[in-house]
Design a protein around this motif. Structure first.
Motif, PDB file in Angstrom:
ATOM      1  N   VAL A   8      41.882  34.306  32.093  1.00  0.00           N
ATOM      2  CA  VAL A   8      41.107  35.540  32.127  1.00  0.00           C
ATOM      3  C   VAL A   8      41.998  36.695  31.688  1.00  0.00           C
ATOM      4  N   LYS A   9      41.344  37.756  31.207  1.00  0.00           N
ATOM      5  CA  LYS A   9      42.057  38.977  30.846  1.00  0.00           C
ATOM      6  C   LYS A   9      41.614  40.066  31.804  1.00  0.00           C
ATOM      7  N   SER A  10      42.562  40.790  32.352  1.00  0.00           N
ATOM      8  CA  SER A  10      42.268  41.885  33.265  1.00  0.00           C
ATOM      9  C   SER A  10      41.667  43.045  32.480  1.00  0.00           C
ATOM     10  N   LEU A  11      40.570  43.595  32.985  1.00  0.00           N
ATOM     11  CA  LEU A  11      39.889  44.705  32.322  1.00  0.00           C
ATOM     12  C   LEU A  11      40.150  46.052  32.979  1.00  0.00           C
ATOM     13  N   ALA A  12      40.696  46.041  34.192  1.00  0.00           N
ATOM     14  CA  ALA A  12      40.892  47.296  34.919  1.00  0.00           C
ATOM     15  C   ALA A  12      42.120  47.205  35.811  1.00  0.00           C
ATOM     16  N   GLY A  13      42.692  48.362  36.104  1.00  0.00           N
ATOM     17  CA  GLY A  13      43.821  48.426  37.020  1.00  0.00           C
ATOM     18  C   GLY A  13      45.149  48.564  36.294  1.00  0.00           C
ATOM     19  N   HIS A  14      46.224  48.511  37.061  1.00  0.00           N
ATOM     20  CA  HIS A  14      47.571  48.640  36.507  1.00  0.00           C
ATOM     21  C   HIS A  14      47.907  47.501  35.560  1.00  0.00           C
ATOM     22  N   ASP A  15      47.248  46.373  35.758  1.00  0.00           N
ATOM     23  CA  ASP A  15      47.545  45.188  34.957  1.00  0.00           C
ATOM     24  C   ASP A  15      46.561  44.998  33.798  1.00  0.00           C
ATOM     25  N   LYS A  16      45.883  46.053  33.396  1.00  0.00           N
ATOM     26  CA  LYS A  16      44.880  45.984  32.320  1.00  0.00           C
ATOM     27  C   LYS A  16      45.469  45.294  31.090  1.00  0.00           C
ATOM     28  N   GLU A  17      44.676  44.390  30.485  1.00  0.00           N
ATOM     29  CA  GLU A  17      45.029  43.625  29.284  1.00  0.00           C
ATOM     30  C   GLU A  17      45.966  42.440  29.554  1.00  0.00           C
ATOM     31  N   ARG A  18      46.401  42.239  30.783  1.00  0.00           N
ATOM     32  CA  ARG A  18      47.291  41.122  31.095  1.00  0.00           C
ATOM     33  C   ARG A  18      46.477  39.833  31.232  1.00  0.00           C
ATOM     34  N   ILE A  19      47.069  38.717  30.826  1.00  0.00           N
ATOM     35  CA  ILE A  19      46.417  37.411  30.868  1.00  0.00           C
ATOM     36  C   ILE A  19      46.876  36.669  32.126  1.00  0.00           C
ATOM     37  N   TYR A  20      45.907  36.038  32.819  1.00  0.00           N
ATOM     38  CA  TYR A  20      46.174  35.274  34.032  1.00  0.00           C
ATOM     39  C   TYR A  20      45.446  33.936  33.989  1.00  0.00           C
ATOM     40  N   VAL A  21      45.861  33.039  34.892  1.00  0.00           N
ATOM     41  CA  VAL A  21      45.146  31.790  35.133  1.00  0.00           C
ATOM     42  C   VAL A  21      44.458  31.916  36.493  1.00  0.00           C
ATOM     43  N   ILE A  22      43.199  31.498  36.558  1.00  0.00           N
ATOM     44  CA  ILE A  22      42.482  31.514  37.834  1.00  0.00           C
ATOM     45  C   ILE A  22      42.994  30.347  38.672  1.00  0.00           C
ATOM     46  N   ILE A  23      43.529  30.644  39.845  1.00  0.00           N
ATOM     47  CA  ILE A  23      44.021  29.566  40.702  1.00  0.00           C
ATOM     48  C   ILE A  23      43.106  29.319  41.894  1.00  0.00           C
ATOM     49  N   LYS A  24      42.203  30.295  42.169  1.00  0.00           N
ATOM     50  CA  LYS A  24      41.285  30.134  43.287  1.00  0.00           C
ATOM     51  C   LYS A  24      40.109  31.086  43.090  1.00  0.00           C
ATOM     52  N   GLU A  25      38.945  30.643  43.522  1.00  0.00           N
ATOM     53  CA  GLU A  25      37.752  31.483  43.469  1.00  0.00           C
ATOM     54  C   GLU A  25      37.176  31.562  44.878  1.00  0.00           C
ATOM     55  N   GLN A  26      36.854  32.770  45.307  1.00  0.00           N
ATOM     56  CA  GLN A  26      36.340  32.934  46.667  1.00  0.00           C
ATOM     57  C   GLN A  26      35.383  34.126  46.695  1.00  0.00           C
ATOM     58  N   GLY A  27      34.098  33.846  46.822  1.00  0.00           N
ATOM     59  CA  GLY A  27      33.101  34.913  46.872  1.00  0.00           C
ATOM     60  C   GLY A  27      33.094  35.720  45.593  1.00  0.00           C
ATOM     61  N   GLU A  28      33.241  37.046  45.734  1.00  0.00           N
ATOM     62  CA  GLU A  28      33.236  37.907  44.556  1.00  0.00           C
ATOM     63  C   GLU A  28      34.636  38.154  43.994  1.00  0.00           C
TER      64      GLU A  28
END
Length: 89
Positions: A8-28
């Motif tokens: 996923v790519k971050s769309l908001a916050g201090h880390d905007k535009e940074r790429i991450y891997v989803i390691i867990k999903e919980q609710g929203e």
């Protein structure tokens, strides 16, 4: 749908535009790691509406996450680096 193992790519916050891997999903929320600043031990918690799904996943990494097997931070960093290199070419 946001699923464990996808990039996923971050769309908001201090880390905007940074790429991450989803390691867990919980609710929203999703919990994200990049292997460098955000590790498996201290994942980034982010609202789902603040990330954009990148339809790219590493099958081996996804299998390990779903089976709760140990993952090296290097595996996450390597996966993100490969995606960035492929997207630039």
């Amino acid at each position: 749908m946001l699923e464990v193992g996808y990039l996923v790519k971050s769309l908001a916050g201090h880390d905007k535009e940074r790429i991450y891997v989803i390691i867990k999903e919980q609710g929203e929320y999703v919990y994200l790691a990049d292997g460098k600043y955000r590790t498996m031990d201290k994942p980034k918690r982010k609202n789902k509406k603040h990330v954009q799904l990148i339809r790219c996943q590493d099958e081996n990494l996804t299998r390990k996450l779903n089976n709760q097997e140990p993952i090296q931070e290097e595996e996450i960093k390597r996966f993100i680096k490969q995606y960035i290199q492929l997207s630039r070419s």
